[in-house]
Design a protein around this motif. Structure first.
Motif, PDB file in Angstrom:
ATOM      1  N   UNK A   1       0.842  -1.209   0.000  1.00  0.00           N
ATOM      2  CA  UNK A   1       0.000   0.000   0.000  1.00  0.00           C
ATOM      3  C   UNK A   1       0.872   1.251   0.000  1.00  0.00           C
ATOM      4  N   UNK A   2       1.950   1.247   0.771  1.00  0.00           N
ATOM      5  CA  UNK A   2       2.860   2.393   0.813  1.00  0.00           C
ATOM      6  C   UNK A   2       3.477   2.618  -0.567  1.00  0.00           C
ATOM      7  N   UNK A   3       3.864   1.541  -1.226  1.00  0.00           N
ATOM      8  CA  UNK A   3       4.452   1.652  -2.558  1.00  0.00           C
ATOM      9  C   UNK A   3       3.449   2.258  -3.539  1.00  0.00           C
ATOM     10  N   UNK A   4       2.188   1.804  -3.478  1.00  0.00           N
ATOM     11  CA  UNK A   4       1.152   2.353  -4.364  1.00  0.00           C
ATOM     12  C   UNK A   4       0.980   3.853  -4.148  1.00  0.00           C
ATOM     13  N   UNK A   5       0.928   4.260  -2.909  1.00  0.00           N
ATOM     14  CA  UNK A   5       0.728   5.679  -2.592  1.00  0.00           C
ATOM     15  C   UNK A   5       1.903   6.513  -3.098  1.00  0.00           C
TER      16      UNK A   5
ATOM     17  N   UNK B   1       4.176   5.690  -5.374  1.00  0.00           N
ATOM     18  CA  UNK B   1       4.221   5.659  -6.837  1.00  0.00           C
ATOM     19  C   UNK B   1       3.203   6.631  -7.423  1.00  0.00           C
ATOM     20  N   UNK B   2       2.036   6.671  -6.839  1.00  0.00           N
ATOM     21  CA  UNK B   2       0.996   7.581  -7.306  1.00  0.00           C
ATOM     22  C   UNK B   2       1.388   9.037  -7.148  1.00  0.00           C
ATOM     23  N   UNK B   3       2.079   9.339  -6.055  1.00  0.00           N
ATOM     24  CA  UNK B   3       2.501  10.714  -5.823  1.00  0.00           C
ATOM     25  C   UNK B   3       3.599  11.156  -6.784  1.00  0.00           C
ATOM     26  N   UNK B   4       4.536  10.267  -7.051  1.00  0.00           N
ATOM     27  CA  UNK B   4       5.690  10.662  -7.852  1.00  0.00           C
ATOM     28  C   UNK B   4       5.559  10.374  -9.332  1.00  0.00           C
ATOM     29  N   UNK B   5       4.484   9.715  -9.719  1.00  0.00           N
ATOM     30  CA  UNK B   5       4.280   9.418 -11.138  1.00  0.00           C
ATOM     31  C   UNK B   5       3.081  10.172 -11.704  1.00  0.00           C
ATOM     32  N   UNK B   6       2.684  11.231 -11.025  1.00  0.00           N
ATOM     33  CA  UNK B   6       1.550  12.008 -11.515  1.00  0.00           C
ATOM     34  C   UNK B   6       1.975  12.842 -12.706  1.00  0.00           C
ATOM     35  N   UNK B   7       1.062  13.019 -13.664  1.00  0.00           N
ATOM     36  CA  UNK B   7       1.388  13.829 -14.858  1.00  0.00           C
ATOM     37  C   UNK B   7       1.758  15.271 -14.514  1.00  0.00           C
ATOM     38  N   UNK B   8       1.165  15.844 -13.492  1.00  0.00           N
ATOM     39  CA  UNK B   8       1.441  17.244 -13.164  1.00  0.00           C
ATOM     40  C   UNK B   8       2.810  17.432 -12.490  1.00  0.00           C
ATOM     41  N   UNK B   9       3.523  16.331 -12.246  1.00  0.00           N
ATOM     42  CA  UNK B   9       4.841  16.426 -11.613  1.00  0.00           C
ATOM     43  C   UNK B   9       5.946  16.455 -12.671  1.00  0.00           C
TER      44      UNK B   9
END
Length: 96
Positions: free
Chosen positions: A81-85, A87-95
């Motif tokens: 779950x930590x990895x998913x969160x 990954x989601x934070x650092x792989x967002x298009x707006x980043x």
């Protein structure tokens, strides 16, 4: 370490006296104890990823270590779950 008093309150005595009869009337096995409901509640809450700090507070434990010693094996592994969160934070298009 105990989380509650072993003393039986005068309010619970009638319940404890009636339990064997009522247990058989509603079809519960003889080994059923009211504490089983507490264990079911705690294990279900933890499996649903409710934080152990909350479950500990609800159970009236003096600290989370008591809860962790008793139910810690039921807490789902959080690394996935930590990895998913993250990954989601650092792989967002707006980043980008």
């Amino acid at each position: 370490m105990q989380c509650h008093s072993p003393r039986i309150s005068s309010r619970s005595r009638p319940f404890r006296r009636a339990l064997p009869t009522r247990r058989s009337q509603i079809g519960l096995p003889p080994e059923f104890a009211p504490h089983s409901l507490r264990d079911f509640f705690a294990s279900t809450a933890l499996a649903a990823r409710i934080p152990i700090t909350e479950v500990s507070r609800w159970l009236g434990h003096q600290n989370t270590e008591i809860t962790h010693q008793t139910y810690g094996h039921l807490v789902p592994a959080s690394i996935g779950r930590a990895r998913e969160i993250l990954d989601g934070l650092f792989n967002r298009p707006d980043m980008g």
